[in-house]
Design a protein around this motif. Structure first.
Motif, PDB file in Angstrom:
ATOM      1  N   ALA A 104       0.757  -1.274  -0.090  1.00 56.61           N
ATOM      2  CA  ALA A 104      -0.066   0.100   0.025  1.00 56.61           C
ATOM      3  C   ALA A 104       0.956   1.359  -0.014  1.00 56.61           C
ATOM      4  O   ALA A 104       0.300   2.397  -0.498  1.00 56.61           O
ATOM      5  CB  ALA A 104      -1.071   0.000   1.223  1.00 56.61           C
ATOM      6  N   SER A 105       2.058   1.369   0.398  1.00 56.94           N
ATOM      7  CA  SER A 105       2.787   2.423   0.638  1.00 56.94           C
ATOM      8  C   SER A 105       4.336   2.274   0.715  1.00 56.94           C
ATOM      9  O   SER A 105       4.781   1.212   0.727  1.00 56.94           O
ATOM     10  CB  SER A 105       2.500   2.947   2.030  1.00 56.94           C
ATOM     11  OG  SER A 105       2.746   2.300   3.143  1.00 56.94           O
ATOM     12  N   ASN A 106       5.162   3.497   0.627  1.00 56.75           N
ATOM     13  CA  ASN A 106       6.690   3.204   0.765  1.00 56.75           C
ATOM     14  C   ASN A 106       6.747   2.656   2.091  1.00 56.75           C
ATOM     15  O   ASN A 106       7.743   1.801   2.400  1.00 56.75           O
ATOM     16  CB  ASN A 106       7.043   4.548   0.687  1.00 56.75           C
ATOM     17  CG  ASN A 106       7.123   5.181  -0.988  1.00 56.75           C
ATOM     18  OD1 ASN A 106       6.838   4.378  -1.726  1.00 56.75           O
ATOM     19  ND2 ASN A 106       7.313   6.533  -0.936  1.00 56.75           N
ATOM     20  N   ASP A 107       6.085   3.118   3.077  1.00 60.52           N
ATOM     21  CA  ASP A 107       6.244   2.782   4.618  1.00 60.52           C
ATOM     22  C   ASP A 107       6.140   1.145   4.643  1.00 60.52           C
ATOM     23  O   ASP A 107       6.841   0.563   5.509  1.00 60.52           O
ATOM     24  CB  ASP A 107       5.511   3.604   5.353  1.00 60.52           C
ATOM     25  CG  ASP A 107       5.869   5.087   5.667  1.00 60.52           C
ATOM     26  OD1 ASP A 107       7.072   5.182   5.395  1.00 60.52           O
ATOM     27  OD2 ASP A 107       5.097   5.902   5.867  1.00 60.52           O
ATOM     28  N   GLU A 108       5.134   0.741   4.170  1.00 66.82           N
ATOM     29  CA  GLU A 108       4.959  -0.902   4.342  1.00 66.82           C
ATOM     30  C   GLU A 108       6.068  -1.671   3.665  1.00 66.82           C
ATOM     31  O   GLU A 108       6.607  -2.555   4.150  1.00 66.82           O
ATOM     32  CB  GLU A 108       3.318  -1.236   3.578  1.00 66.82           C
ATOM     33  CG  GLU A 108       3.261  -2.730   3.778  1.00 66.82           C
ATOM     34  CD  GLU A 108       1.831  -3.111   3.315  1.00 66.82           C
ATOM     35  OE1 GLU A 108       1.362  -2.268   2.641  1.00 66.82           O
ATOM     36  OE2 GLU A 108       1.617  -4.298   3.487  1.00 66.82           O
ATOM     37  N   LEU A 109       6.507  -1.008   2.333  1.00 62.75           N
ATOM     38  CA  LEU A 109       7.585  -1.698   1.728  1.00 62.75           C
ATOM     39  C   LEU A 109       8.951  -1.698   2.597  1.00 62.75           C
ATOM     40  O   LEU A 109       9.289  -2.900   2.654  1.00 62.75           O
ATOM     41  CB  LEU A 109       7.869  -1.239   0.208  1.00 62.75           C
ATOM     42  CG  LEU A 109       8.997  -1.719  -0.578  1.00 62.75           C
ATOM     43  CD1 LEU A 109       8.600  -3.353  -0.894  1.00 62.75           C
ATOM     44  CD2 LEU A 109       9.525  -1.218  -1.782  1.00 62.75           C
ATOM     45  N   HIS A 110       9.030  -0.461   3.323  1.00 67.64           N
ATOM     46  CA  HIS A 110      10.410  -0.341   3.823  1.00 67.64           C
ATOM     47  C   HIS A 110      10.235  -1.387   4.939  1.00 67.64           C
ATOM     48  O   HIS A 110      11.264  -1.939   5.614  1.00 67.64           O
ATOM     49  CB  HIS A 110      10.525   1.019   4.662  1.00 67.64           C
ATOM     50  CG  HIS A 110      11.852   1.213   5.255  1.00 67.64           C
ATOM     51  ND1 HIS A 110      13.066   1.087   4.726  1.00 67.64           N
ATOM     52  CD2 HIS A 110      12.112   1.229   6.643  1.00 67.64           C
ATOM     53  CE1 HIS A 110      13.888   1.088   5.680  1.00 67.64           C
ATOM     54  NE2 HIS A 110      13.417   1.360   6.792  1.00 67.64           N
ATOM     55  N   GLU A 111       9.061  -1.553   5.842  1.00 64.61           N
ATOM     56  CA  GLU A 111       8.851  -2.374   7.075  1.00 64.61           C
ATOM     57  C   GLU A 111       9.356  -3.957   6.527  1.00 64.61           C
ATOM     58  O   GLU A 111       9.738  -4.530   7.353  1.00 64.61           O
ATOM     59  CB  GLU A 111       7.603  -2.043   7.301  1.00 64.61           C
ATOM     60  CG  GLU A 111       7.334  -2.787   8.714  1.00 64.61           C
ATOM     61  CD  GLU A 111       5.779  -2.762   9.388  1.00 64.61           C
ATOM     62  OE1 GLU A 111       5.312  -1.624   9.064  1.00 64.61           O
ATOM     63  OE2 GLU A 111       5.230  -3.367   9.810  1.00 64.61           O
ATOM     64  N   ILE A 112       8.437  -4.088   5.405  1.00 62.64           N
ATOM     65  CA  ILE A 112       8.721  -5.435   4.820  1.00 62.64           C
ATOM     66  C   ILE A 112      10.224  -5.994   4.644  1.00 62.64           C
ATOM     67  O   ILE A 112      10.938  -6.899   5.095  1.00 62.64           O
ATOM     68  CB  ILE A 112       7.903  -5.783   3.553  1.00 62.64           C
ATOM     69  CG1 ILE A 112       6.546  -6.028   4.075  1.00 62.64           C
ATOM     70  CG2 ILE A 112       8.450  -7.164   2.816  1.00 62.64           C
ATOM     71  CD1 ILE A 112       5.468  -5.839   2.556  1.00 62.64           C
ATOM     72  N   LEU A 113      10.954  -5.102   3.617  1.00 54.03           N
ATOM     73  CA  LEU A 113      12.128  -5.236   3.523  1.00 54.03           C
ATOM     74  C   LEU A 113      13.278  -5.254   4.682  1.00 54.03           C
ATOM     75  O   LEU A 113      14.180  -5.988   4.615  1.00 54.03           O
ATOM     76  CB  LEU A 113      12.668  -4.083   2.300  1.00 54.03           C
ATOM     77  CG  LEU A 113      11.962  -4.129   1.215  1.00 54.03           C
ATOM     78  CD1 LEU A 113      12.412  -2.897   0.128  1.00 54.03           C
ATOM     79  CD2 LEU A 113      11.857  -5.507   0.388  1.00 54.03           C
TER      80      LEU A 113
END
Ligand SMILES: O=C(O)C[C@H]1C=CC(=O)O1
Length: 92
Positions: free
Chosen positions: A59-68
């Motif tokens: 959904a967002s840059n923040d979600e991707l960062h949390e996953i990575l």
């Protein structure tokens, strides 16, 4: 939102083999849970390199960062993130 991510893995020479194996097993479990829930759409090995190209649907840059940053191998990977937009010539 779709993101293409290239991940290159480099373990320190000094890391004991059993620690490397433990991290790789944890990585597999984390990775497959994300694939099952649909946020980790593709993972492809780069031929001849300890690297992959992956596609995430989040959904967002923040979600991707949390996953990575949650990948057990995160401290040993360099990542290049490319946000993807729909191509005007795409038929789907
Ligand atoms: O390319 C690798 O083996 C590292 C890695 C990152 C995610 C995953 O499932 O494996």
């Amino acid at each position: 939102m779709l993101y293409l991510v290239r991940m290159d893995v480099a373990f320190p020479e000094s890391m004991p083999a059993d620690e490397r194996d433990r991290l790789k097993a944890a990585e597999k479990e984390f990775s497959q849970a994300l694939q099952r829930d649909g946020r980790f759409r593709h993972i492809w090995r780069v031929v001849g390199e300890y690297a992959n190209y992956s596609v995430f649907d989040v959904a967002s840059n923040d979600e991707l960062h949390e996953i990575l940053s949650g990948f057990p191998l995160f401290p040993y990977m360099t990542m290049k993130v490319t946000p993807l937009a729909k191509h005007p010539n795409a038929i789907d």
